[in-house]
Design a protein around this motif. Sequence first.
Motif, PDB file in Angstrom:
ATOM      1  N   PRO A   1      64.792   8.689  30.157  1.00 61.73           N
ATOM      2  CA  PRO A   1      63.522   8.621  30.881  1.00 61.73           C
ATOM      3  C   PRO A   1      63.360   7.357  31.702  1.00 61.73           C
ATOM      4  O   PRO A   1      62.434   7.254  32.514  1.00 61.73           O
ATOM      5  N   GLY A   2      64.258   6.380  31.530  1.00 62.44           N
ATOM      6  CA  GLY A   2      64.104   5.108  32.230  1.00 62.44           C
ATOM      7  C   GLY A   2      63.114   4.208  31.502  1.00 62.44           C
ATOM      8  O   GLY A   2      62.344   4.650  30.649  1.00 62.44           O
ATOM      9  N   ASP A   3      63.164   2.918  31.831  1.00 57.95           N
ATOM     10  CA  ASP A   3      62.264   1.968  31.184  1.00 57.95           C
ATOM     11  C   ASP A   3      60.811   2.268  31.543  1.00 57.95           C
ATOM     12  O   ASP A   3      60.504   2.684  32.663  1.00 57.95           O
ATOM     13  N   GLN A   4      59.921   2.039  30.575  1.00 59.24           N
ATOM     14  CA  GLN A   4      58.515   2.393  30.735  1.00 59.24           C
ATOM     15  C   GLN A   4      57.634   1.135  30.704  1.00 59.24           C
ATOM     16  O   GLN A   4      57.957   0.139  30.046  1.00 59.24           O
ATOM     17  N   THR A   5      56.509   1.225  31.443  1.00 60.92           N
ATOM     18  CA  THR A   5      55.517   0.152  31.450  1.00 60.92           C
ATOM     19  C   THR A   5      54.142   0.765  31.226  1.00 60.92           C
ATOM     20  O   THR A   5      53.790   1.756  31.880  1.00 60.92           O
ATOM     21  N   SER A   6      53.366   0.196  30.314  1.00 60.08           N
ATOM     22  CA  SER A   6      52.014   0.671  30.040  1.00 60.08           C
ATOM     23  C   SER A   6      51.054  -0.517  30.012  1.00 60.08           C
ATOM     24  O   SER A   6      51.478  -1.687  30.054  1.00 60.08           O
ATOM     25  N   ILE A   7      49.763  -0.203  29.925  1.00 64.28           N
ATOM     26  CA  ILE A   7      48.715  -1.217  29.877  1.00 64.28           C
ATOM     27  C   ILE A   7      48.012  -1.117  28.528  1.00 64.28           C
ATOM     28  O   ILE A   7      47.656  -0.019  28.094  1.00 64.28           O
ATOM     29  N   VAL A   8      47.834  -2.233  27.867  1.00 61.28           N
ATOM     30  CA  VAL A   8      47.191  -2.229  26.571  1.00 61.28           C
ATOM     31  C   VAL A   8      45.783  -1.653  26.682  1.00 61.28           C
ATOM     32  O   VAL A   8      45.053  -1.923  27.624  1.00 61.28           O
ATOM     33  N   GLY A   9      45.450  -0.769  25.708  1.00 63.37           N
ATOM     34  CA  GLY A   9      44.132  -0.154  25.707  1.00 63.37           C
ATOM     35  C   GLY A   9      43.983   1.020  26.650  1.00 63.37           C
ATOM     36  O   GLY A   9      42.912   1.638  26.712  1.00 63.37           O
ATOM     37  N   GLN A  10      45.044   1.371  27.380  1.00 64.00           N
ATOM     38  CA  GLN A  10      44.971   2.496  28.331  1.00 64.00           C
ATOM     39  C   GLN A  10      45.888   3.616  27.854  1.00 64.00           C
ATOM     40  O   GLN A  10      47.076   3.405  27.608  1.00 64.00           O
ATOM     41  N   ALA A  11      45.327   4.832  27.699  1.00 66.35           N
ATOM     42  CA  ALA A  11      46.103   5.977  27.202  1.00 66.35           C
ATOM     43  C   ALA A  11      47.308   6.253  28.095  1.00 66.35           C
ATOM     44  O   ALA A  11      47.228   6.126  29.323  1.00 66.35           O
ATOM     45  N   THR A  12      48.424   6.646  27.477  1.00 69.23           N
ATOM     46  CA  THR A  12      49.641   6.929  28.236  1.00 69.23           C
ATOM     47  C   THR A  12      50.401   8.057  27.562  1.00 69.23           C
ATOM     48  O   THR A  12      50.131   8.405  26.400  1.00 69.23           O
ATOM     49  N   SER A  13      51.333   8.670  28.294  1.00 70.40           N
ATOM     50  CA  SER A  13      52.158   9.733  27.716  1.00 70.40           C
ATOM     51  C   SER A  13      53.497   9.789  28.441  1.00 70.40           C
ATOM     52  O   SER A  13      53.613   9.376  29.601  1.00 70.40           O
ATOM     53  N   LEU A  14      54.501  10.299  27.750  1.00 68.85           N
ATOM     54  CA  LEU A  14      55.843  10.458  28.311  1.00 68.85           C
ATOM     55  C   LEU A  14      56.490  11.667  27.661  1.00 68.85           C
ATOM     56  O   LEU A  14      56.582  11.749  26.440  1.00 68.85           O
TER      57      LEU A  14
END
Length: 743
Positions: free
Chosen positions: A548-561
């Motif tokens: 899937p490649g490297d992922q970046t998210s933001i703390v406190g913000q919902a995410t999915s992969l």
Amino acid sequence: MIVVGVQTGPAAARPDDSARTAAAAGTVSGRPDPGALPAKLSPATRAELIREADAAQGATARTLGLGAKEKLVVKDVIKDVDGTTHTRYERTYAGLPVLGGDVVIDRAGSGAVKTVAKSTKARMKVATTTAAVAPATAEKAAVKAANAQGSRKTAADRAPRKVIWAAKGTPTLAYETVVGGLQEDGTPNELHVITDATTGTKLFEFQGVKTGTGNSQYSGQVTLGTSGSSGSYNLTDAGRGGHKTYNLNRGTSGTGTLFTDADDVWGNGTTSDAATAGVDAHYGAAETWDYYKNVQGRTGIRGDGVGAYSRVHYSSGYVNAFWQDACFCMTYGDGSGNAKPLTSLDVAAHEMTHGVTAATANLSYSGESGGLNEGTSDIFAAAVEFYAGNASDPGDYLVGEKIDINGNGTPLRYMDKPSKDGASKDSWYSGVGNVDVHYSSGIANHFFYLLSEGSGAKVINGVSYNSPTSDSLPVTGIGRDNAEKIWFKALTQRMTSNTNYAGARDATLWAAGQLFGQGSAQYNAVANAWAGVNVGARITDGVTVTPPGDQTSIVGQATSLQITATSSNAGALGYAATGLPAGLAINSSTGLISGTPTTTGAGAVTVTVTDSADKTGTASFTWTVNTTGGNVFENTTDVAIPDAGAAVTSPITVSRPGNAPSNLQVGVDIVHSYRGDLVIDLIAPDGTAYRLKGSSLFDSADDVKTTYTVSASSETAAGTWKLKVQDMYSQDSGYLNGWKLTF
């Protein structure tokens, strides 16, 4: 004596022997999806399908985005059990035939277009249809080309006709001239020479007479289809399209004399009776007819229920046999010293299969497509030999093993290791298109053997084989029955006139996907067998996890992969992950990672996928959780993508210090009816272009909804980035729904 009984109808259908073959060879089990197999159409039903397609050709041309000067001509229609139709078209431009312009369109039972296979994606447009050189100039060039090949002819057999030559790059106004006479060895000549109608330069040439040699073993006592009554019988098989067998009596032209007999007992098993060769040719034609009808659902060479005819005793001492489209017939010589007529079962199947190829893919008899043409005939010669189950001539993967053409008891060709004949090629290389088609065919033959039986040593029907691979890795066979169905579906529903070996790989993978499913053991075996002859890459048997490649998210913000994985084994997949950021979890059944990150930081994540056979696959990547803001930049404005038009762009302005990362994530959301036509680039602020996706003829799915990873560390992050999208070909529509950059 070879006793021949009267048979007024076609031979009864016999059950196919796939289960027996798989058990005997120790191959992977697997049955084709019945819905993707050809329906057994009657000639009348096929004719009606052709009439319907012909009536709709104008609308179809508009659907394909063809120009006002282009028209489609229906050549053939095949219908699958599930209602899918595969319609093969030839094309004209301003009333001129387009050579290399053939198209195959797949439609669902509802009539909706599913996929399109084109021999060329070049636009049909020429500056003028008025030739600058005279036909006589083209004829002179054609005769010169024929003489260079040793042909015995001083004039054209058919006058030059104007055509559009589209098989090799840019469409060109040209002449097609056919030179007749005889080839150097006495074979009839039908050399097609293509010359540029503007410059007179020769562009291409191919032979219209397809030659081949094979097993001269007589088949013992057989039953033939004959006609007539006591005192006056003849070799006419009314139950198989009226196939007739004639005696040329050493002649080289005309039809010859139909074999007749008073008591319906034909030949004596030796060359002392001219009817013996007629028996073998007639029997071989009957078995080949039955194979195509009962196994592949095709009634007759053209699928129209009409039988070809056979001619035996061609010339004197002629060591060959051939198929001619012009006469719709097979012709057989009597071999060296007229001692061993080339009328065996596999020779008949080989020659008749040239007719099937001409009626379907029409693979040009030159270059790599010519090797595929010859290889196809060898493949189905073996298939018919196994199908017939004749104890006097059991099935094998040898060609010409009984005729002793070499004078030392060796076969003419070997399918398990083609190079054993001293000339055929085991594997593909860049110059193989310059090799005689009877030797470049070795690549197709070797692929088929590997796909059917696998690599390594084994004994089949008393014959020892030992098949190597070009990459020295093993290949597991899937059984001859499955391999035959894959090749036939690819030939009749996907290959076109200029298909090369890379295209044949694509076509057979498509066929395997239709019959068994993408990622199935059979699908993977096709890729691995091609890799075994140096065409394309292998597919790992077991579980493949898409990185899937490297992922970046933001703390406190919902995410999915969503994790994507495939397996060669049927059954559900199980998903697990280690190293996920706090707050995220993976669904063990679906592979969806979701949640809300609770802490910042970066860590290594490993996803493990397990299939029903306890085989596993993994993918590892880094997941970074940043503080709020400044990492994701998005443009959700819709942008229409013109059909076969200019490129469109969508901008994103980035305001952050430093350079872009080495794993810049480019999320793309495009709604489109044929993604294979799309070219997608990321344009950096300084104008540097990064290719994300190129166009591909066989990438026939809808939409582009994915994330690409770009190594952009040399680029300054701040500035305007653009996503550039262009639809390269007509007949589809779509729009950019949005895209985003994740730093």
